[in-house]
Design a protein around this motif. Structure first.
Motif, PDB file in Angstrom:
ATOM      1  N   ALA A  31      -6.836   8.501   4.469  1.00 28.15           N
ATOM      2  CA  ALA A  31      -6.686   7.668   3.283  1.00 28.15           C
ATOM      3  C   ALA A  31      -5.221   7.595   2.906  1.00 28.15           C
ATOM      4  CB  ALA A  31      -7.508   8.239   2.136  1.00 28.15           C
ATOM      5  N   PRO A  32      -4.721   6.458   2.432  1.00 26.31           N
ATOM      6  CA  PRO A  32      -3.296   6.321   2.084  1.00 26.31           C
ATOM      7  C   PRO A  32      -2.912   7.255   0.948  1.00 26.31           C
ATOM      8  CG  PRO A  32      -4.367   4.185   2.276  1.00 26.31           C
ATOM      9  CD  PRO A  32      -5.457   5.205   2.313  1.00 26.31           C
ATOM     10  N   LEU A  33      -1.665   7.661   0.968  1.00 25.56           N
ATOM     11  CA  LEU A  33      -1.161   8.497  -0.116  1.00 25.56           C
ATOM     12  C   LEU A  33      -1.241   7.720  -1.428  1.00 25.56           C
ATOM     13  CD1 LEU A  33       1.973  10.083   1.633  1.00 25.56           C
ATOM     14  CD2 LEU A  33      -0.376  10.945   1.515  1.00 25.56           C
ATOM     15  N   GLY A  34      -1.600   8.407  -2.495  1.00 24.08           N
ATOM     16  CA  GLY A  34      -1.735   7.779  -3.803  1.00 24.08           C
ATOM     17  C   GLY A  34      -3.121   7.237  -4.083  1.00 24.08           C
ATOM     18  N   THR A  35      -4.014   7.355  -3.105  1.00 25.20           N
ATOM     19  CA  THR A  35      -5.394   6.887  -3.319  1.00 25.20           C
ATOM     20  C   THR A  35      -6.073   7.752  -4.379  1.00 25.20           C
ATOM     21  OG1 THR A  35      -5.563   6.090  -1.046  1.00 25.20           O
ATOM     22  CG2 THR A  35      -7.632   6.470  -2.252  1.00 25.20           C
ATOM     23  N   THR A  36      -6.715   7.091  -5.368  1.00 27.04           N
ATOM     24  CA  THR A  36      -7.473   7.834  -6.385  1.00 27.04           C
ATOM     25  C   THR A  36      -8.836   8.211  -5.804  1.00 27.04           C
ATOM     26  OG1 THR A  36      -6.356   6.693  -8.179  1.00 27.04           O
ATOM     27  CG2 THR A  36      -8.467   7.752  -8.695  1.00 27.04           C
ATOM     28  N   GLY A  39      -3.556  26.629  -1.315  1.00 30.84           N
ATOM     29  CA  GLY A  39      -2.334  25.843  -1.235  1.00 30.84           C
ATOM     30  C   GLY A  39      -2.477  24.608  -0.377  1.00 30.84           C
ATOM     31  N   LYS A  40      -3.256  24.688   0.726  1.00 35.93           N
ATOM     32  CA  LYS A  40      -3.408  23.522   1.590  1.00 35.93           C
ATOM     33  C   LYS A  40      -4.151  22.402   0.883  1.00 35.93           C
ATOM     34  CE  LYS A  40      -7.650  25.097   3.892  1.00 35.93           C
ATOM     35  NZ  LYS A  40      -8.268  25.352   5.209  1.00 35.93           N
ATOM     36  N   VAL A  41      -5.026  22.775  -0.077  1.00 36.57           N
ATOM     37  CA  VAL A  41      -5.706  21.759  -0.875  1.00 36.57           C
ATOM     38  C   VAL A  41      -4.719  21.104  -1.836  1.00 36.57           C
ATOM     39  CG1 VAL A  41      -7.559  21.319  -2.542  1.00 36.57           C
ATOM     40  CG2 VAL A  41      -7.932  22.938  -0.666  1.00 36.57           C
ATOM     41  N   ARG A  42      -3.886  21.941  -2.446  1.00 34.19           N
ATOM     42  CA  ARG A  42      -2.914  21.409  -3.385  1.00 34.19           C
ATOM     43  C   ARG A  42      -1.924  20.472  -2.679  1.00 34.19           C
ATOM     44  NH1 ARG A  42      -2.770  24.455  -8.249  1.00 34.19           N
ATOM     45  NH2 ARG A  42      -4.105  26.294  -8.187  1.00 34.19           N
ATOM     46  N   LYS A  43      -1.664  20.706  -1.330  1.00 35.54           N
ATOM     47  CA  LYS A  43      -0.748  19.836  -0.587  1.00 35.54           C
ATOM     48  C   LYS A  43      -1.375  18.461  -0.326  1.00 35.54           C
ATOM     49  CE  LYS A  43       1.703  23.571   1.801  1.00 35.54           C
ATOM     50  NZ  LYS A  43       2.025  24.174   3.125  1.00 35.54           N
ATOM     51  N   ARG A  44      -2.698  18.414  -0.246  1.00 30.55           N
ATOM     52  CA  ARG A  44      -3.372  17.163   0.083  1.00 30.55           C
ATOM     53  C   ARG A  44      -3.848  16.396  -1.150  1.00 30.55           C
ATOM     54  NH1 ARG A  44      -3.732  20.625   4.070  1.00 30.55           N
ATOM     55  NH2 ARG A  44      -3.858  19.917   6.266  1.00 30.55           N
ATOM     56  N   PHE A  45      -4.023  17.112  -2.291  1.00 34.01           N
ATOM     57  CA  PHE A  45      -4.535  16.460  -3.489  1.00 34.01           C
ATOM     58  C   PHE A  45      -3.704  16.879  -4.688  1.00 34.01           C
ATOM     59  CE2 PHE A  45      -8.205  17.052  -0.686  1.00 34.01           C
ATOM     60  CZ  PHE A  45      -8.662  15.746  -0.577  1.00 34.01           C
ATOM     61  N   ASP A  46      -3.661  15.965  -5.668  1.00 31.87           N
ATOM     62  CA  ASP A  46      -2.981  16.251  -6.917  1.00 31.87           C
ATOM     63  C   ASP A  46      -3.902  15.818  -8.054  1.00 31.87           C
ATOM     64  OD1 ASP A  46      -1.130  17.067  -8.703  1.00 31.87           O
ATOM     65  OD2 ASP A  46       0.134  15.278  -8.564  1.00 31.87           O
ATOM     66  N   GLU A 103      -7.525  12.265 -13.021  1.00 30.05           N
ATOM     67  CA  GLU A 103      -7.673  11.607 -11.739  1.00 30.05           C
ATOM     68  C   GLU A 103      -7.185  12.528 -10.624  1.00 30.05           C
ATOM     69  OE1 GLU A 103      -5.523   7.985 -12.034  1.00 30.05           O
ATOM     70  OE2 GLU A 103      -7.179   6.886 -12.966  1.00 30.05           O
ATOM     71  N   ILE A 104      -7.953  12.617  -9.519  1.00 26.29           N
ATOM     72  CA  ILE A 104      -7.558  13.357  -8.324  1.00 26.29           C
ATOM     73  C   ILE A 104      -7.000  12.345  -7.338  1.00 26.29           C
ATOM     74  CG2 ILE A 104      -8.348  14.815  -6.439  1.00 26.29           C
ATOM     75  CD1 ILE A 104     -10.494  15.909  -8.288  1.00 26.29           C
ATOM     76  N   ILE A 105      -5.732  12.569  -6.903  1.00 26.54           N
ATOM     77  CA  ILE A 105      -5.000  11.604  -6.078  1.00 26.54           C
ATOM     78  C   ILE A 105      -4.667  12.245  -4.741  1.00 26.54           C
ATOM     79  CG2 ILE A 105      -2.927  10.147  -5.940  1.00 26.54           C
ATOM     80  CD1 ILE A 105      -2.878  10.243  -9.021  1.00 26.54           C
ATOM     81  N   VAL A 106      -4.718  11.434  -3.657  1.00 25.15           N
ATOM     82  CA  VAL A 106      -4.371  11.912  -2.315  1.00 25.15           C
ATOM     83  C   VAL A 106      -2.836  12.021  -2.228  1.00 25.15           C
ATOM     84  CG1 VAL A 106      -4.469  11.422   0.146  1.00 25.15           C
ATOM     85  CG2 VAL A 106      -6.439  10.890  -1.323  1.00 25.15           C
ATOM     86  N   THR A 107      -2.377  13.215  -1.829  1.00 23.73           N
ATOM     87  CA  THR A 107      -0.927  13.449  -1.685  1.00 23.73           C
ATOM     88  C   THR A 107      -0.568  13.917  -0.283  1.00 23.73           C
ATOM     89  OG1 THR A 107      -1.206  15.713  -2.510  1.00 23.73           O
ATOM     90  CG2 THR A 107      -0.693  13.993  -4.129  1.00 23.73           C
TER      91      THR A 107
END
Length: 991
Positions: free
Chosen positions: A682-687, A714-721, A728-732
């Motif tokens: 999924a593209p970065l910034g995807t909600t 930490g690996k989750v925090r790297k992929r989601f914000d 809102e949970i966003i793909v990072t």
């Protein structure tokens, strides 16, 4: 002859009953049996088995000379002595047969019962009846003899005789005649039993009954059992229903006149003594006994005795009669109640009558005699609740005297009933109403009803405002006198007064009014003494005292300093918290100042009042139930102050209590579970998803902030914000399905209160696979050279295939895309085998291109080329030796070639993707018809192909392909790079 012959022919068609009497004298015994046969039977016709029917043994028939005894010269029947059968010996004509009679019929009377009626006193020898009995038998068996039955007693045989009429004996007719005269009065009915028997041996008999009824003849005159008769009749007997009683006068009813008149009809007649028509004769009864019946009621008080002559007539011819004298005495019955001289008595009595004094008397009369006329008196009851028997009594002479003195004030009038009762049976009584009026005496002094003090004295205090005008009603003295008339007529007068110019008293009503307005110089207290007296001959009186207090005027209402008051109270305030409020002010003093406070109805607050004295009362608001801002933000109250006026005056203030918030509510998520699907790459910034939590508090206590829980890796925090404000949970980061298929992230929502409250909820993110990995091929082993004499099925090479995707994206199809009939790829093992033996015409070198392709929506593929050399068997062994010698060199250079291989594969993979996209867009291809299916038609691989690429180990699971299957080339795949010593100029793998 013709008539006889015709009759015989007609009778030949009918059945006749022939009694065959077969008498067998056998062992001194005989028996009788019967057979029914038809005439004109043929000779030899079997009639029956006599031996069997008689129970005779067949062996003895001949020995005993069994035969039929018949009177004719030629017997009609014969018996076979061997079997005992009776048969017809010759034709039988019924007219020729003569049958001997047997006494088998009983004499029968023509009737079972004979009934006859005979007059009494009939002459001797009178024939009563003739009886007849018949017997169907012949000869002596049919001769009938008549006798009296055995049960006939001797008296009947003395009265009746059984006699045969001359010349009629042969007809069996006998007559019953009388031997003596009949007397119906002695016996009216006879039952005579007659026996008829024949003369046979043994004889047979029957009986009949002759019922003789003796009819009456008028041969007796009526006779009365007594003469004369004396009857005592109660005067109260009902007409038509009462019989006269006999001389014994025992109180019972019985028939009084007895007579003897045979059985003839009769009638009675009163010939004298009943002119008034009081009595009549009743003879219509079942017993035919005359009764004297009252026709009119008797009254002893009018007639004491009656004399009658009664004649009885029978119904015979000639008529016979008899007479009797009857005396009837009327007995007194208590049928007259005592009668008072007056219907109603009215008397007047003075109150306070002395005890025992005779007041008045009553008298009665009774028309009965003796005890029935002896009268006694008693007072029955009075009206209302007055116990009259405790005040009055009456003696046997009817005199009424006093037991108590009457009080006019207690009882002014009353009435009662006096009952007069005689001594008869039953007791009769009558009553009379006595109305009594009590005359009043002036024996009661006036009683003051108002004013009355607590101790019962006639004193009272009256308060009036100072500003009243002249004529103001101060009070009214109320008095009562129990007497009536002048004795109870009351007059009022002022006996003592402080100031005659201020107050006046109405002498008739007792009202006290002001004569003028009050001035500043008038005193506050005034005393009035009132005299109350009646107007009796000897006047009686009473006094009352009235104290009049002149008071201030309640002309001011309580008021608060302000109309509205606003308070703030925390919702965490404890029960019992107190808030002092401003007191109300009232310019009036004393009882007209503020006396009490009232708080409007509510559930959370109550009011306390602190009395400080000197007309100072302070209201205090007390919390009695905890507050909840989320339920109600503010409370509206009304505080009312009241003075002591009548009616009271009031003032009020509106109080608003604002409830301040306390952080007592944690955030609450809107859902119990959050779950979402996310495509990999999924593209970065995807909600991905938005969570939402609400907080019932306000201000900072209700502001919600979102953040990851502490245990989120930490690996989750790297992929989601997580956006702290919106949730809102966003793909990072890069989302790779092959790395992680599902993420479970704990989200916390916290408010901004001083003591922050937090709520946690889990969010489940499921990664959806995307076809982003092309299949990878590795030739793990193959032969350097294949002998030309290799058999079919010889393994040439072994390949492994792997695709990191899942589902359809990871299912791989493998095939040899070059057209070759010598080799085939085993889809289960990855082995390349020979299909047949080599021939002279086969080439020495064979190039095989292997294609693998996944099943994604955008399919990805890879290729590898294998070159196989066919050599002589000796060269194959030599190639094997060369392979051993270069083994060491191959191992040293494998790292170098592996690096080159991985780079080439990556480059070719990108080029393949681009070319594939272009080809798919420009020319659609139906691959479904070009892919070879497996033998099971299931399109899947059921085995794993392992391969090594550098230091890594891979496993491929993909569709299985059948041996020799091919795939349509069209995508640029990757060609496996092999070590240099195994490559030729063409870059192909050779064997």
């Amino acid at each position: 002859m013709e008539q006889r012959g015709c009759g015989a022919w007609l009778e030949g068609r009918q059945w006749v009953v022939l009694l065959v009497a077969l008498i067998f004298f056998w062992s001194g015994a005989s028996a009788q049996i019967k057979y029914s046969i038809s005439e004109e039977l043929k000779e030899g016709t079997v009639v029956g088995n006599i031996a069997k029917d008689l129970g005779i043994d067949l062996s003895t028939l001949t020995e005993r000379g069994f035969r039929i005894v018949s009177g004719s010269t030629e017997p009609l029947f014969q018996v076979n002595r061997h079997d005992g059968i009776l048969y017809v010996n010759r034709k039988i004509d019924r007219e020729e047969v003569y049958v001997l009679d047997v006494n088998d019929n009983t004499p029968l009377f023509t009737k079972d019962v004979y009934s006859v009626m005979l007059n009494e006193n009939s002459p001797l020898g009178t024939t009563v009846i003739q009886v007849n009995a018949t017997d169907l038998d012949d000869g002596v068996n049919g001769h009938v003899i008549y006798l009296f039955g055995n049960d006939v007693n001797s008296n009947i045989q003395k009265i009746f005789d059984l006699d045969a009429k001359t010349g009629q004996i042969t007809d069996n007719i006998y007559s019953v005649v009388t031997k003596s005269q009949l007397d119906r009065e002695k016996q009216a009915h006879y039952d005579v039993i007659i026996l008829a028997k024949d003369s046979g041996q043994p004889f047979l008999s029957s009986v009949t009954t002759i019922s003789v009824v003796v009819s009456d003849v008028n041969d007796n005159s009526p006779e009365f059992s007594l003469s004369p008769y004396t009857f005592y009749v109660l005067e109260n007997n009902d007409p038509g229903g009462s019989h006269l009683q006999d001389v014994n006068y025992d109180g019972t009813l019985c028939h009084s006149i007895q007579y003897r008149s045979g059985d003839n009809r009769y009638m009675f007649r009163i010939v004298s003594g009943s002119k008034e028509g009081f009595l009549q004769i009743n003879q219509d009864n079942g017993d035919k006994i005359p009764f004297l019946i009252l026709k009119k009621p008797l009254d002893r008080e009018q007639k004491l005795e009656m004399m009658l002559v009664l004649t009885a007539f029978d119904g015979g011819k000639p008529v016979r009669s008899g007479t009797v004298n009857i005396t009837i005495t009327v007995i007194d019955v208590n049928d007259n109640a005592p009668v008072f001289e007056r219907q109603v008595y009215t008397v007047t009595l003075d109150e306070n009558t002395p005890l025992g004094e005779s007041l008045f008397s009553l008298s009665t009369s009774d028309r009965d005699q003796d005890d029935n006329a002896r009268v006694s008196y008693h007072i029955w009851k009075g009206d209302g609740d007055t116990p009259i028997v405790s005040y009055l009594n009456i003696n046997s002479d009817g005199n009424i005297y006093a037991l108590k003195s009457f009080d006019f004030e207690a009882t002014k009038t009353f009435k009662f009933q006096v009952v007069a009762t005689d001594s008869g049976t039953p007791l009769l009584s009558s009553n009379v109403t006595v109305n009594v009026f009590i005359l009043d005496q002036n024996d009661n002094a006036p009683v003051i009803l108002y004013p009355v003090s607590a101790n019962g004295s006639a004193e009272g205090v009256e308060e009036i405002p100072r500003n009243v005008n002249a004529g103001h009603l101060v009070t009214k003295v109320r008095a009562y006198d129990a007497d009536i008339g002048y004795n109870g007529w009351l007059l009022f007068s002022l006996q003592e007064v402080t100031d005659h110019s201020l107050f006046a008293l109405d002498r008739y009503t007792g009202q006290i009014r002001t004569l003028r307005s009050f001035t500043e110089t008038d005193e506050a207290d005034h005393k009035l003494v009132i005299l109350v007296k009646d107007n009796g001959n000897v006047s009686l009186s009473a006094t009352a005292t009235v104290i009049i207090k002149v008071l201030d005027v309640n002309d001011h209402s309580p008021s608060f300093p302000e109309k509205e008051k606003r308070l703030e109270m925390s919702e965490s305030a404890l029960q019992g918290t107190r808030f002092q409020l401003h007191a109300a002010d009232d310019p009036d003093s004393g009882q007209y100042s503020v006396q009490q406070y009232k708080l409007s109805q509510n559930d959370h607050f109550r009011l306390e009042v602190k009395d400080r004295g000197d007309d100072r009362k302070t209201p205090i608001l007390v919390l009695q139930k905890t507050l909840d801002r989320e339920a109600l933000k503010s409370h509206k109250l009304i505080l009312t102050a009241l003075d002591g006026g009548k009616p009271p005056r009031s003032g009020e203030i509106r109080i608003t209590v604002d409830v301040s918030d306390v952080n007592d509510n944690a955030p609450v998520f809107t859902k119990e579970l959050y779950s979402v699907l996310l495509n990999e790459n999924a593209p970065l910034g995807t909600t991905v998803i938005q969570v939402n939590a609400t907080d019932l508090d306000e201000g900072s206590n209700g502001e919600v902030t979102y953040y990851f829980a502490n245990d989120v890796q930490g690996k989750v925090r790297k992929r989601f914000d997580l956006d702290p404000k919106t949730g809102e949970i966003i793909v990072t980061g890069v989302i790779d399905y092959e790395e992680n298929k599902i993420y479970e992230i704990d989200i916390q929502a916290s408010d901004k209160g001083t003591a922050a409250l937090t709520t946690e909820k889990s969010v489940i993110i499921k990664i959806v696979d995307v076809n982003d990995n092309a299949p990878e091929i590795e030739v793990t082993s193959f032969a350097n050279a294949i002998p030309e004499n290799s058999r079919p099925g010889t393994t040439v090479a072994l390949i492994n295939v792997n695709d990191l995707d899942s589902g359809l994206n990871g299912k791989v199809l493998s095939s040899i895309i070059t057209d070759h009939s010598l080799f085939a790829l085993d889809r289960y093992t990855g082995q390349i085998r020979t299909l047949r033996s080599f021939t002279e015409t086969d080439e020495a070198e064979h190039k095989l291109v292997i294609l693998v392709k996944d099943n994604g929506n955008v399919s990805l593929s890879a290729t590898a080329t294998v070159i196989i050399n066919v050599v002589e068997p000796k060269e194959a062994f030599a190639a094997s030796d060369v392979k051993s010698s270069v083994k060491y060199e191959e191992e040293n250079s494998v790292t170098f070639y592996l690096t080159i291989t991985l780079g080439s594969v990556s480059t070719l993979f990108l080029i393949s993707i681009i070319v594939l996209i272009v080809m798919q867009c420009s020319k659609p291809t139906d691959y479904s018809s070009k892919y070879l299916q497996d033998v099971n038609n299931d399109g899947t691989l059921c085995h794993s192909i392992q391969y090594r690429s550098g230091d890594k180990r891979y496993m491929l699971v993909g569709p299985r392909m059948s041996i020799g299957s091919t795939i349509v080339p069209g995508s640029n795949g990757n060609t496996l790079v092999i070590p240099e010593h195994r490559r030729r100029a063409s870059g192909e793998v050779r064997s």
